[in-house]
Design a protein around this motif. Structure first.
Motif, short mmCIF file in Angstrom:
data_model
loop_
_atom_site.label_atom_id
_atom_site.label_comp_id
_atom_site.label_asym_id
_atom_site.label_seq_id
_atom_site.Cartn_x
_atom_site.Cartn_y
_atom_site.Cartn_z
N MET A 1 0.86 -1.18 0.00
CA MET A 1 0.00 0.00 0.00
C MET A 1 0.90 1.24 0.00
SD MET A 1 -2.94 1.11 2.79
CE MET A 1 -3.77 -0.43 2.65
N PRO A 2 0.74 2.13 -0.98
CA PRO A 2 1.58 3.33 -0.99
C PRO A 2 1.23 4.26 0.17
CG PRO A 2 -0.12 3.47 -2.68
CD PRO A 2 -0.23 2.10 -2.07
N ALA A 3 2.22 5.00 0.60
CA ALA A 3 2.02 5.94 1.70
C ALA A 3 1.84 7.35 1.15
CB ALA A 3 3.22 5.91 2.65
N ILE A 4 1.05 8.14 1.88
CA ILE A 4 0.94 9.56 1.58
C ILE A 4 1.23 10.31 2.88
CG2 ILE A 4 -1.58 9.57 1.88
CD1 ILE A 4 -1.54 11.88 -0.28
N ALA A 5 2.16 11.25 2.80
CA ALA A 5 2.49 12.09 3.95
C ALA A 5 1.50 13.23 4.02
CB ALA A 5 3.91 12.61 3.83
N LEU A 6 0.92 13.43 5.19
CA LEU A 6 -0.08 14.46 5.41
C LEU A 6 0.49 15.49 6.38
CD1 LEU A 6 -3.07 12.04 6.02
CD2 LEU A 6 -2.53 13.25 3.89
N PHE A 7 0.62 16.72 5.93
CA PHE A 7 1.21 17.77 6.77
C PHE A 7 0.29 18.97 6.82
CE2 PHE A 7 4.11 21.55 7.06
CZ PHE A 7 4.34 21.43 8.42
N GLY A 8 -0.44 19.09 7.92
CA GLY A 8 -1.25 20.26 8.17
C GLY A 8 -0.45 21.24 9.01
N THR A 9 -0.67 22.51 8.78
CA THR A 9 0.10 23.53 9.48
C THR A 9 -0.72 24.79 9.63
OG1 THR A 9 2.09 24.92 9.36
CG2 THR A 9 1.16 24.20 7.26
N SER A 10 -0.41 25.56 10.64
CA SER A 10 -1.06 26.87 10.78
C SER A 10 -0.63 27.80 9.67
CB SER A 10 -0.73 27.49 12.14
OG SER A 10 -1.28 26.71 13.17
N ALA A 11 0.61 27.66 9.19
CA ALA A 11 1.13 28.49 8.09
C ALA A 11 0.90 29.97 8.38
CB ALA A 11 0.49 28.08 6.76
N ASP A 12 1.31 30.40 9.54
CA ASP A 12 0.96 31.75 10.03
C ASP A 12 2.18 32.58 10.36
OD1 ASP A 12 -0.84 33.73 10.83
OD2 ASP A 12 -1.14 32.89 12.81
N PRO A 13 3.04 32.90 9.39
CA PRO A 13 3.09 32.55 7.98
C PRO A 13 3.96 31.31 7.74
CG PRO A 13 4.78 34.18 8.41
CD PRO A 13 4.06 33.92 9.72
N PRO A 14 3.91 30.77 6.52
CA PRO A 14 4.85 29.71 6.17
C PRO A 14 6.28 30.27 6.20
CG PRO A 14 3.05 29.79 4.59
CD PRO A 14 2.95 31.03 5.44
N THR A 15 7.20 29.47 6.71
CA THR A 15 8.60 29.89 6.83
C THR A 15 9.49 28.99 5.99
OG1 THR A 15 9.05 28.42 8.68
CG2 THR A 15 8.17 30.61 9.22
N LEU A 16 10.79 29.28 6.04
CA LEU A 16 11.74 28.40 5.38
C LEU A 16 11.72 27.00 5.99
CD1 LEU A 16 14.71 30.87 4.85
CD2 LEU A 16 13.07 30.04 3.14
N GLY A 17 11.33 26.90 7.25
CA GLY A 17 11.18 25.59 7.88
C GLY A 17 10.07 24.78 7.23
N HIS A 18 8.96 25.43 6.92
CA HIS A 18 7.87 24.74 6.20
C HIS A 18 8.37 24.23 4.85
CE1 HIS A 18 5.42 27.21 9.02
NE2 HIS A 18 4.65 26.13 9.02
N ARG A 19 9.10 25.10 4.16
CA ARG A 19 9.63 24.71 2.84
C ARG A 19 10.57 23.52 2.98
NH1 ARG A 19 10.90 28.38 -1.78
NH2 ARG A 19 11.13 26.84 -3.37
N ALA A 20 11.49 23.58 3.95
CA ALA A 20 12.45 22.49 4.14
C ALA A 20 11.73 21.19 4.47
CB ALA A 20 13.43 22.85 5.26
N LEU A 21 10.68 21.27 5.29
CA LEU A 21 9.95 20.06 5.64
C LEU A 21 9.22 19.48 4.42
CD1 LEU A 21 8.98 17.94 7.58
CD2 LEU A 21 7.22 19.52 8.37
N LEU A 22 8.53 20.31 3.67
CA LEU A 22 7.83 19.81 2.48
C LEU A 22 8.80 19.20 1.48
CD1 LEU A 22 5.20 22.66 2.04
CD2 LEU A 22 4.74 20.29 2.75
N GLU A 23 9.91 19.87 1.24
CA GLU A 23 10.90 19.32 0.31
C GLU A 23 11.52 18.03 0.85
OE1 GLU A 23 12.23 23.42 -1.97
OE2 GLU A 23 13.41 22.79 -0.23
#
Length: 188
Positions: A1-23
């Protein structure tokens, strides 16, 4: 079964940390979904639709077809988000991703044990927020199948950006939106 990563965030605002995590998630999982949400344990500086637009702009800037912005997953309650994700991707293993700063809060979340039975919990280490053995044990005792992600997420924090606007902490693609909507004290 393939996996899907689910990342919810406040994004208040999105930072370089959000970008690094998504990448980083894109290097570990075949698919990644993200959305902006209202965290009932936080005060949000911008309304949810604006935070969703910022996150969507970040996803577009990353430009990977395996990364999607799925705002319809958004709920203040993780259990509802997981139910929506299970309906959306019935043939996928759900991997719910949080930063190590949120791990201590999970036992206090609504239906924490049900959440942890419905998904694999992946924790991304954030510099400055170590995950203790006791925190890991508490999550396992609630039923978590725990995965510690081999990523390095910078110590950027949305709360710090809200307190002191620092363009160096925010992905450059978001600056036009921040300026256009006069968000978080950013000025031209």
């Amino acid at each position: 079964m393939p996996a899907i990563a689910l990342f919810g965030t406040s994004a208040d605002p999105p930072t370089l940390g959000h970008r690094a995590l998504l990448e980083g998630l894109l290097t570990l999982y075949p698919e990644v979904a993200t959305w902006a949400s209202d965290n009932p344990l936080k005060h949000h500086a911008a309304p949810l639709p604006m935070r969703a637009a910022l996150l969507e702009a970040l996803v577009a800037a990353i430009g990977n077809p395996r990364l999607c912005h799925r705002q319809e997953l958004s709920s203040p309650w993780t259990i509802e988000t997981l139910e929506r994700a299970a309906r959306r991707w019935p043939q996928h293993e759900l991997v719910f991703v949080v930063g190590s700063d949120l791990a201590p809060q999970i036992p206090r979340w609504k239906a924490a044990d049900a959440i942890l039975r419905r998904c694999r919990l992946a924790i991304a280490p954030r510099r400055g927020w170590p995950l203790t053995t006791e925190q890991q044990q508490a999550l396992r005792e609630l039923g978590a199948t725990l995965e510690l992600l081999p990523l390095e997420i910078p110590a950027t924090a949305s709360s710090a950006v809200r307190r002191c606007p620092d363009p160096a902490q925010v992905p450059p693609e978001l600056r036009p939106l921040l300026l256009q909507h006069n968000l978080y004290g950013f000025t031209g």
